[in-house]
Design an enzyme around this catalytic site. Structure first.
Site, PDB file in Angstrom:
ATOM      1  N   LYS A 171      85.035   3.794  56.331  1.00  0.00           N
ATOM      2  CA  LYS A 171      84.221   2.605  56.037  1.00  0.00           C
ATOM      3  C   LYS A 171      84.987   1.367  56.523  1.00  0.00           C
ATOM      4  O   LYS A 171      86.167   1.217  56.231  1.00  0.00           O
ATOM      5  CB  LYS A 171      83.925   2.519  54.540  1.00  0.00           C
ATOM      6  CG  LYS A 171      82.983   3.652  54.072  1.00  0.00           C
ATOM      7  CD  LYS A 171      82.629   3.498  52.612  1.00  0.00           C
ATOM      8  CE  LYS A 171      81.921   4.748  52.082  1.00  0.00           C
ATOM      9  NZ  LYS A 171      80.496   4.793  52.338  1.00  0.00           N
TER      10      LYS A 171
ATOM     11  N   LYS B 107      77.427   8.648  38.463  1.00  0.00           N
ATOM     12  CA  LYS B 107      76.103   8.791  39.067  1.00  0.00           C
ATOM     13  C   LYS B 107      75.079   8.235  38.081  1.00  0.00           C
ATOM     14  O   LYS B 107      75.323   8.170  36.885  1.00  0.00           O
ATOM     15  CB  LYS B 107      75.816  10.254  39.358  1.00  0.00           C
ATOM     16  CG  LYS B 107      76.763  10.841  40.401  1.00  0.00           C
ATOM     17  CD  LYS B 107      76.070  11.844  41.285  1.00  0.00           C
ATOM     18  CE  LYS B 107      77.001  12.441  42.327  1.00  0.00           C
ATOM     19  NZ  LYS B 107      76.898  11.788  43.634  1.00  0.00           N
TER      20      LYS B 107
ATOM     21  N   HIS C  99      87.989  10.187  47.336  1.00  0.00           N
ATOM     22  CA  HIS C  99      87.641   8.810  47.693  1.00  0.00           C
ATOM     23  C   HIS C  99      88.390   7.776  46.853  1.00  0.00           C
ATOM     24  O   HIS C  99      88.972   6.831  47.374  1.00  0.00           O
ATOM     25  CB  HIS C  99      86.135   8.571  47.533  1.00  0.00           C
ATOM     26  CG  HIS C  99      85.276   9.564  48.269  1.00  0.00           C
ATOM     27  ND1 HIS C  99      85.646  10.106  49.475  1.00  0.00           N
ATOM     28  CD2 HIS C  99      84.079  10.112  47.980  1.00  0.00           C
ATOM     29  CE1 HIS C  99      84.696  10.940  49.886  1.00  0.00           C
ATOM     30  NE2 HIS C  99      83.746  10.965  48.994  1.00  0.00           N
TER      31      HIS C  99
ATOM     32  N   ARG D  88      74.113  31.465  60.560  1.00  0.00           N
ATOM     33  CA  ARG D  88      73.549  32.816  60.419  1.00  0.00           C
ATOM     34  C   ARG D  88      72.128  32.926  60.957  1.00  0.00           C
ATOM     35  O   ARG D  88      71.728  33.980  61.421  1.00  0.00           O
ATOM     36  CB  ARG D  88      73.527  33.199  58.937  1.00  0.00           C
ATOM     37  CG  ARG D  88      74.870  33.635  58.437  1.00  0.00           C
ATOM     38  CD  ARG D  88      74.934  33.419  56.946  1.00  0.00           C
ATOM     39  NE  ARG D  88      74.646  34.618  56.178  1.00  0.00           N
ATOM     40  CZ  ARG D  88      75.537  35.572  55.924  1.00  0.00           C
ATOM     41  NH1 ARG D  88      76.742  35.502  56.399  1.00  0.00           N
ATOM     42  NH2 ARG D  88      75.227  36.609  55.207  1.00  0.00           N
TER      43      ARG D  88
ATOM     44  N   GLU E 297      77.251   4.894  41.721  1.00  0.00           N
ATOM     45  CA  GLU E 297      76.098   5.378  42.490  1.00  0.00           C
ATOM     46  C   GLU E 297      74.847   5.298  41.645  1.00  0.00           C
ATOM     47  O   GLU E 297      74.896   5.528  40.433  1.00  0.00           O
ATOM     48  CB  GLU E 297      76.325   6.830  42.901  1.00  0.00           C
ATOM     49  CG  GLU E 297      77.454   7.013  43.868  1.00  0.00           C
ATOM     50  CD  GLU E 297      77.479   8.431  44.393  1.00  0.00           C
ATOM     51  OE1 GLU E 297      76.778   8.701  45.369  1.00  0.00           O
ATOM     52  OE2 GLU E 297      78.170   9.268  43.801  1.00  0.00           O
TER      53      GLU E 297
ATOM     54  N   HIS F 108      85.351  10.471  54.171  1.00  0.00           N
ATOM     55  CA  HIS F 108      84.543   9.504  54.917  1.00  0.00           C
ATOM     56  C   HIS F 108      84.725   8.074  54.385  1.00  0.00           C
ATOM     57  O   HIS F 108      84.361   7.125  55.054  1.00  0.00           O
ATOM     58  CB  HIS F 108      83.064   9.924  54.969  1.00  0.00           C
ATOM     59  CG  HIS F 108      82.290   9.655  53.721  1.00  0.00           C
ATOM     60  ND1 HIS F 108      82.329  10.491  52.637  1.00  0.00           N
ATOM     61  CD2 HIS F 108      81.460   8.647  53.379  1.00  0.00           C
ATOM     62  CE1 HIS F 108      81.553  10.001  51.685  1.00  0.00           C
ATOM     63  NE2 HIS F 108      81.009   8.883  52.101  1.00  0.00           N
TER      64      HIS F 108
END
Ligand code: BG6
Length: 504
Positions: A196, A354, A254, A53, A230, A192
């Protein structure tokens, strides 16, 4: 496993990035593009067409891309930047919103200009690096102006970022919307994790060696633990994460993909459809968790303030964009059963979180105990069950844990490791995951992308959990940032041999 058939990259193409000014494009796509240029893995004549935009010129856009590459900074950023210039990559920019036909007419003009420049066919790779609510609108917009149509020797591919839908129903609806204009072979759904190196190495380990596969089943394996831990919190993505939680953010995609590759049967080949056929069979065999089993098989957690590596970090509810009474899970541990001949009776324990103490992704196969140990307990030092650990990240490699005799006159045993490390075993550079997916999308190799039926099966597995979580079941338990999740998660493994989560 890319291009086992040795496809070669097209001579010319347009690369159209929807969400060209966004975070993903800057942090991942442009640096990946530059790396591919440096490795000569891009079409020789390439025009990058940014769509967003914000109002800006083609030159402004080119500068943005170059700055993003410079900022990514890891490795040889200047070499990569020069590569984009040396390869003569051109830049165009189209501003507009994704629900406006004029935007797509602008894109069609840019694509046909680039075709004229290239003097080649109008190959196009469309990348949806935009908010998921726009995926359907972009596909429709492209379809309306004829940009979804392939012709002899001309490809038109749509790369779709996660999340693919928000639940089973919306994922099905999105699939229908995309398929109104694109055929399945044109749709490249990203996860993704599949890109790996170490995830792909699971296939190499299992299917190009003889010594592992005979031990890869219910006869020898007691249970499997898959961890995606993580250290980071939700960063600036609080608003997104409030709608997602660990279930949608990591487990649906994942973790289930890693599980599918770990548990699948040998494929007929390493081609895209053979691998995906086997993965979808595993996903179909996962038994949905019953309501009555919920508290025994599922633990949800949320981080409170704590300390990580000596730094104080806020709790989830204090993060920007997060409700002060949020019940969204930032930690999730699950026990799943796979109902098939290979895995019946072998629980798969999955956990992700996390703000855990370390960033680590690994798969651990815990083997059964020996039927009889011909030693007194005093002769056995710290011996854990035999374990094979596939370390996905960091410190990529494989460890086999077993018992060995401690040197000396007495017969005593202690656990030792047999270790393979990528970093020392190979000198070759491992491409970054986005470099890999982008390169494969240009090649048309769909192996590392998820097929529509896989996405649907993964949503089928998590849908009962979505429904229960919305009803507040099981309740969220709290864990201080910097710890390995709520203590309740340990109880999940109580029935398995070696009844604790591995300390990665
Ligand atoms: C993304 C999630 O898909 O994967 C993020 O949306 C998460 O929340 C990330 O941090 C983890 O990826 P990696 O490659 O760093 O393990």
């Amino acid at each position: 496993m890319s291009a086992p058939g040795g496809e070669s990259v097209a001579l010319s193409a347009s690369f159209v990035v929807f969400g060209a000014t966004g975070d993903l494009a800057h942090r991942k796509l442009y640096p990946a593009l530059a790396s591919l240029a440096a490795e000569s893995q891009l079409p020789r004549r390439l025009t990058v067409i940014g769509v967003a935009r914000t109002v800006m010129t083609d030159e402004d856009f080119a500068t943005e891309v170059h700055n993003a590459v410079a900022k990514a900074g890891d490795g040889d950023a200047s070499g990569r930047q020069n590569a984009l210039e040396q390869r003569g990559v051109r830049f165009r920019y189209v501003n507009g919103s994704f629900d406006d036909d004029a935007t797509f007419r602008g894109i069609a003009d840019a694509v046909s200009d680039s075709e004229a420049d290239h003097g080649g066919p109008g190959n196009a790779l469309y990348y949806l690096a935009t908010i998921p609510q726009m995926f359907g609108a972009v596909a429709a917009g492209l379809g309306k102006v004829g940009l979804a149509e392939e012709g002899p020797g001309i490809f038109r591919r749509l790369v779709v970022e996660k999340p693919f839908g928000n639940d089973l129903e919306s994922a099905r609806a999105l699939d229908v919307a995309l398929h109104e204009h694109f055929r399945e072979h044109q749709v490249f759904r990203i996860d993704h994790y599949l890109a790996k190196e170490t995830v792909q190495n699971i296939l190499a380990l299992r299917f190009t060696n003889t010594i592992f596969e005979p031990l890869w089943n219910r006869r020898y394996v007691d249970h499997v633990q898959i961890t995606v831990a993580e250290q980071l919190g939700v960063e600036h993505r609080g608003t997104f994460y409030e709608r997602s939680g660990a279930l949608r953010d990591i487990v649906q995609n994942h973790l289930l993909q890693v599980l599918a590759i770990t548990a699948m049967e040998p494929p007929a080949s390493l081609g895209a459809n053979s691998i995906r056929d086997e993965k979808v069979k595993v996903l179909r065999s996962i038994r949905p968790i019953e309501r009555s089993d919920l508290r025994r098989r599922v633990v949800r957690g949320q981080y409170t303030g704590g300390r990580i590596e000596g730094v104080d970090v806020p709790g989830y509810r204090e993060e920007e964009g997060v409700a002060s009474d949020s019940a969204v899970e930032t930690y999730l541990a699950l026990e799943l059963d796979i109902d098939n001949w290979r895995w019946s009776g072998v629980p798969f324990y999955l956990r992700t979180g996390k703000r855990l103490p370390r960033r680590v992704t690994e798969i651990a196969l815990r083997y059964r105990p020996v039927p009889f140990l011909p030693l007194p307990p005093s002769a056995v030092e710290t011996v854990e069950p035999n374990t094979m650990v596939l370390r996905i990240q960091p410190d990529e490699g494989i460890t086999l844990e077993f018992a060995a005799k401690v040197p000396g006159a007495r017969f005593r045993v202690r656990e030792v490791d047999l270790d393979f490390r990528y970093g020392t075993a190979f000198e070759e550079r491992a491409p970054e995951a986005y470099e890999r997916v982008l390169g494969d999308a240009f090649l048309g190799d769909a192996t590392l992308f998820i097929r529509g039926d896989e996405v649907e099966e993964a949503w089928r597995v998590v849908q009962p959990l979505i429904d229960s979580f919305e009803a507040g079941e099981p309740p969220v338990a709290f864990y201080p940032a910097g710890t390995w999740g709520p203590p309740e998660a340990d109880a999940l493994l109580a029935e398995s041999y070696g009844d604790t989560w591995r300390a990665p």
